[in-house]
Design a protein around this motif. Structure first.
Motif, PDB file in Angstrom:
ATOM      1  N   THR A 242       0.832  -1.195   0.000  1.00 30.47           N
ATOM      2  CA  THR A 242       0.000   0.000   0.000  1.00 30.47           C
ATOM      3  C   THR A 242       0.860   1.236   0.000  1.00 30.47           C
ATOM      4  N   VAL A 243       0.293   2.308  -0.481  1.00 31.72           N
ATOM      5  CA  VAL A 243       0.990   3.583  -0.518  1.00 31.72           C
ATOM      6  C   VAL A 243       1.034   4.154   0.879  1.00 31.72           C
ATOM      7  N   PRO A 244       2.204   4.630   1.358  1.00 30.53           N
ATOM      8  CA  PRO A 244       2.273   5.210   2.706  1.00 30.53           C
ATOM      9  C   PRO A 244       1.265   6.331   2.880  1.00 30.53           C
ATOM     10  N   ALA A 245       0.673   6.404   4.077  1.00 31.82           N
ATOM     11  CA  ALA A 245      -0.348   7.408   4.349  1.00 31.82           C
ATOM     12  C   ALA A 245       0.226   8.814   4.291  1.00 31.82           C
ATOM     13  N   ARG A 246      -0.524   9.715   3.722  1.00 33.73           N
ATOM     14  CA  ARG A 246      -0.083  11.105   3.647  1.00 33.73           C
ATOM     15  C   ARG A 246      -0.334  11.820   4.981  1.00 33.73           C
ATOM     16  N   PRO A 247       0.566  12.687   5.413  1.00 36.53           N
ATOM     17  CA  PRO A 247       0.318  13.438   6.650  1.00 36.53           C
ATOM     18  C   PRO A 247      -0.803  14.435   6.457  1.00 36.53           C
TER      19      PRO A 247
ATOM     20  N   VAL B  88       3.827   4.708  -9.153  1.00 36.31           N
ATOM     21  CA  VAL B  88       2.439   5.183  -9.030  1.00 36.31           C
ATOM     22  C   VAL B  88       2.413   6.601  -8.472  1.00 36.31           C
ATOM     23  N   GLN B  89       3.224   6.871  -7.481  1.00 35.93           N
ATOM     24  CA  GLN B  89       3.225   8.185  -6.850  1.00 35.93           C
ATOM     25  C   GLN B  89       3.777   9.268  -7.770  1.00 35.93           C
ATOM     26  N   ARG B  90       4.698   8.908  -8.658  1.00 31.93           N
ATOM     27  CA  ARG B  90       5.340   9.893  -9.527  1.00 31.93           C
ATOM     28  C   ARG B  90       4.665  10.019 -10.890  1.00 31.93           C
ATOM     29  N   PHE B  91       3.774   9.084 -11.210  1.00 31.81           N
ATOM     30  CA  PHE B  91       3.183   9.070 -12.546  1.00 31.81           C
ATOM     31  C   PHE B  91       2.310  10.300 -12.769  1.00 31.81           C
ATOM     32  N   ASP B  92       2.480  10.903 -13.943  1.00 34.52           N
ATOM     33  CA  ASP B  92       1.697  12.075 -14.332  1.00 34.52           C
ATOM     34  C   ASP B  92       0.952  11.744 -15.621  1.00 34.52           C
ATOM     35  N   PRO B  93      -0.346  11.453 -15.552  1.00 36.99           N
ATOM     36  CA  PRO B  93      -1.091  11.078 -16.768  1.00 36.99           C
ATOM     37  C   PRO B  93      -1.150  12.193 -17.793  1.00 36.99           C
ATOM     38  N   ALA B  94      -0.891  13.437 -17.362  1.00 35.14           N
ATOM     39  CA  ALA B  94      -0.958  14.560 -18.298  1.00 35.14           C
ATOM     40  C   ALA B  94       0.109  14.469 -19.382  1.00 35.14           C
ATOM     41  N   ARG B  95       1.141  13.695 -19.147  1.00 35.29           N
ATOM     42  CA  ARG B  95       2.209  13.568 -20.145  1.00 35.29           C
ATOM     43  C   ARG B  95       1.826  12.658 -21.298  1.00 35.29           C
ATOM     44  N   GLY B  96       0.743  11.915 -21.154  1.00 36.40           N
ATOM     45  CA  GLY B  96       0.279  11.057 -22.239  1.00 36.40           C
ATOM     46  C   GLY B  96       1.068   9.779 -22.411  1.00 36.40           C
ATOM     47  N   ILE B  97       1.827   9.365 -21.396  1.00 37.67           N
ATOM     48  CA  ILE B  97       2.623   8.143 -21.458  1.00 37.67           C
ATOM     49  C   ILE B  97       1.861   7.020 -20.758  1.00 37.67           C
TER      50      ILE B  97
ATOM     51  N   ASP C  52      -8.934  16.272  -2.302  1.00 38.28           N
ATOM     52  CA  ASP C  52      -8.711  15.083  -3.122  1.00 38.28           C
ATOM     53  C   ASP C  52      -7.634  14.173  -2.554  1.00 38.28           C
ATOM     54  N   GLY C  53      -7.068  14.482  -1.380  1.00 38.64           N
ATOM     55  CA  GLY C  53      -6.021  13.637  -0.807  1.00 38.64           C
ATOM     56  C   GLY C  53      -6.457  12.202  -0.584  1.00 38.64           C
ATOM     57  N   PRO C  54      -7.540  11.947   0.172  1.00 40.98           N
ATOM     58  CA  PRO C  54      -7.977  10.558   0.389  1.00 40.98           C
ATOM     59  C   PRO C  54      -8.350   9.843  -0.894  1.00 40.98           C
ATOM     60  N   LEU C  55      -8.992  10.551  -1.821  1.00 39.00           N
ATOM     61  CA  LEU C  55      -9.370   9.925  -3.087  1.00 39.00           C
ATOM     62  C   LEU C  55      -8.127   9.561  -3.899  1.00 39.00           C
ATOM     63  N   LYS C  56      -7.166  10.478  -3.927  1.00 39.82           N
ATOM     64  CA  LYS C  56      -5.929  10.209  -4.668  1.00 39.82           C
ATOM     65  C   LYS C  56      -5.192   9.022  -4.087  1.00 39.82           C
ATOM     66  N   ALA C  57      -5.132   8.945  -2.755  1.00 42.75           N
ATOM     67  CA  ALA C  57      -4.452   7.825  -2.112  1.00 42.75           C
ATOM     68  C   ALA C  57      -5.150   6.507  -2.430  1.00 42.75           C
ATOM     69  N   ALA C  58      -6.485   6.521  -2.425  1.00 45.08           N
ATOM     70  CA  ALA C  58      -7.232   5.300  -2.732  1.00 45.08           C
ATOM     71  C   ALA C  58      -6.997   4.861  -4.174  1.00 45.08           C
ATOM     72  N   LEU C  59      -6.974   5.832  -5.093  1.00 45.35           N
ATOM     73  CA  LEU C  59      -6.720   5.500  -6.494  1.00 45.35           C
ATOM     74  C   LEU C  59      -5.318   4.928  -6.679  1.00 45.35           C
ATOM     75  N   GLN C  60      -4.329   5.507  -5.995  1.00 46.07           N
ATOM     76  CA  GLN C  60      -2.973   5.007  -6.115  1.00 46.07           C
ATOM     77  C   GLN C  60      -2.858   3.589  -5.567  1.00 46.07           C
ATOM     78  N   ASP C  61      -3.540   3.337  -4.452  1.00 43.35           N
ATOM     79  CA  ASP C  61      -3.540   1.980  -3.907  1.00 43.35           C
ATOM     80  C   ASP C  61      -4.127   0.990  -4.912  1.00 43.35           C
ATOM     81  N   ASP C  62      -5.219   1.394  -5.553  1.00 47.13           N
ATOM     82  CA  ASP C  62      -5.878   0.511  -6.509  1.00 47.13           C
ATOM     83  C   ASP C  62      -4.984   0.245  -7.719  1.00 47.13           C
ATOM     84  N   ILE C  63      -4.332   1.298  -8.219  1.00 42.47           N
ATOM     85  CA  ILE C  63      -3.426   1.137  -9.364  1.00 42.47           C
ATOM     86  C   ILE C  63      -2.265   0.224  -8.997  1.00 42.47           C
ATOM     87  N   THR C  64      -1.738   0.384  -7.798  1.00 45.80           N
ATOM     88  CA  THR C  64      -0.621  -0.444  -7.358  1.00 45.80           C
ATOM     89  C   THR C  64      -0.989  -1.918  -7.356  1.00 45.80           C
ATOM     90  N   VAL C  65      -2.133  -2.235  -6.757  1.00 48.59           N
ATOM     91  CA  VAL C  65      -2.553  -3.631  -6.653  1.00 48.59           C
ATOM     92  C   VAL C  65      -2.819  -4.224  -8.030  1.00 48.59           C
TER      93      VAL C  65
END
Length: 274
Positions: free
Chosen positions: A10-15, A82-91, A34-47
């Protein structure tokens, strides 16, 4: 690194941000919304992409004692991707995640695994051999030779042999490990009588006296003055690799002369010159 089973990284919890972080107009900052939502999405992508991490880990070590550790590092690399990925780059995410995971594993292997760390070039070549070897074994129906690996990778045969030999620096064999009915510790030199040592020293002196002056100087600097190879190279106008190869040739030459010397004769025959 301790091997532990990870079923769902899981992604470490944000302070949490303090109340003072509110914007001047009284609205909560976007990060709080959007912090909790972003964390949940990152967890889902990771799994959902654990298979990518496991595939990359297998390319470095499919089996062996280090395989579980490498898999754990691959999971960590996936989380960072997952934490560093930026979908805006189109990659595509996979295109971004694979090099990120590979880089994390390479850093781990380079910095944390070697008991005696060889040069970076040797480490990288060892990894290439580990990836290429299985494919060549399937092609030839047997283990590929160092020459065949060198041709496939475009490297000299002696470089391949050096990279293969460095594996013992990664996981040294225990002195208590069995070897042909005894242990490695049993093969270590033991104290002998002074007479036997005198005979050895006489033979060695005769072999050393037959070396060229430059060869004697290299031996003296390295084994009597205990200078490093780099220091010797700087003083003699040689590269560290040239010094290393010269010392290796000298030691082989001495060995051949000593093994070829008649019993009781301290002078080694000149015909044994390498």
């Amino acid at each position: 690194m301790q091997s532990t089973a990870v079923a769902r990284p899981t992604v470490p919890a944000r302070p949490r941000r303090s109340a003072d972080a509110a914007t001047a107009d009284g609205h909560a900052p976007r990060g709080r919304q959007d912090g909790p939502l972003k964390a949940a999405l990152q967890d889902d992508i990771t799994v959902r992409h654990l298979d990518i991490a496991e595939s990359v880990a297998r390319s470095f070590a499919a089996t062996g004692p280090e395989a579980a550790d490498i898999r754990q590092v691959a999971y960590l690399g996936l989380i960072k991707a997952v934490q560093r990925f930026d979908p805006a780059r189109g990659i595509p995410f996979a295109s971004f995640a694979v090099p990120t995971i590979s880089g994390e594993i390479k850093r781990y292997l380079r910095d944390s695994c070697w008991v005696v760390r060889p040069p970076r070039e040797v480490q990288d070549l060892r990894t290439e051999i580990a990836r290429t070897g299985p494919a060549l074994a399937q092609r030839y129906g047997r283990e590929a030779t160092a020459r065949e690996l060198g041709l496939e990778l475009g490297r000299p045969e002696h470089k391949v042999l050096e990279a293969q030999a460095c594996s013992t620096s990664l996981r040294p064999v225990s002195l208590d490990a069995p070897m042909e009915g005894r242990t490695w510790a049993d093969t270590l030199a033991s104290e002998t009588g002074g007479l036997e040592r005198s005979d050895d020293m006489i033979s060695l002196r005769g072999a050393v006296n037959e070396l060229h002056g430059s060869e004697k100087e290299l031996l003296y600097r390295r084994y009597f003055m205990e200078q490093t190879q780099q220091c010797i190279g700087d003083e003699l106008g040689m590269s560290q690799m040239q010094v290393s190869r010269s010392l290796s040739r000298i030691l082989v030459k001495l060995q051949k002369r000593l093994l070829g010397a008649p019993a009781g004769n301290g002078q080694a025959p000149r015909s044994g010159t390498a």
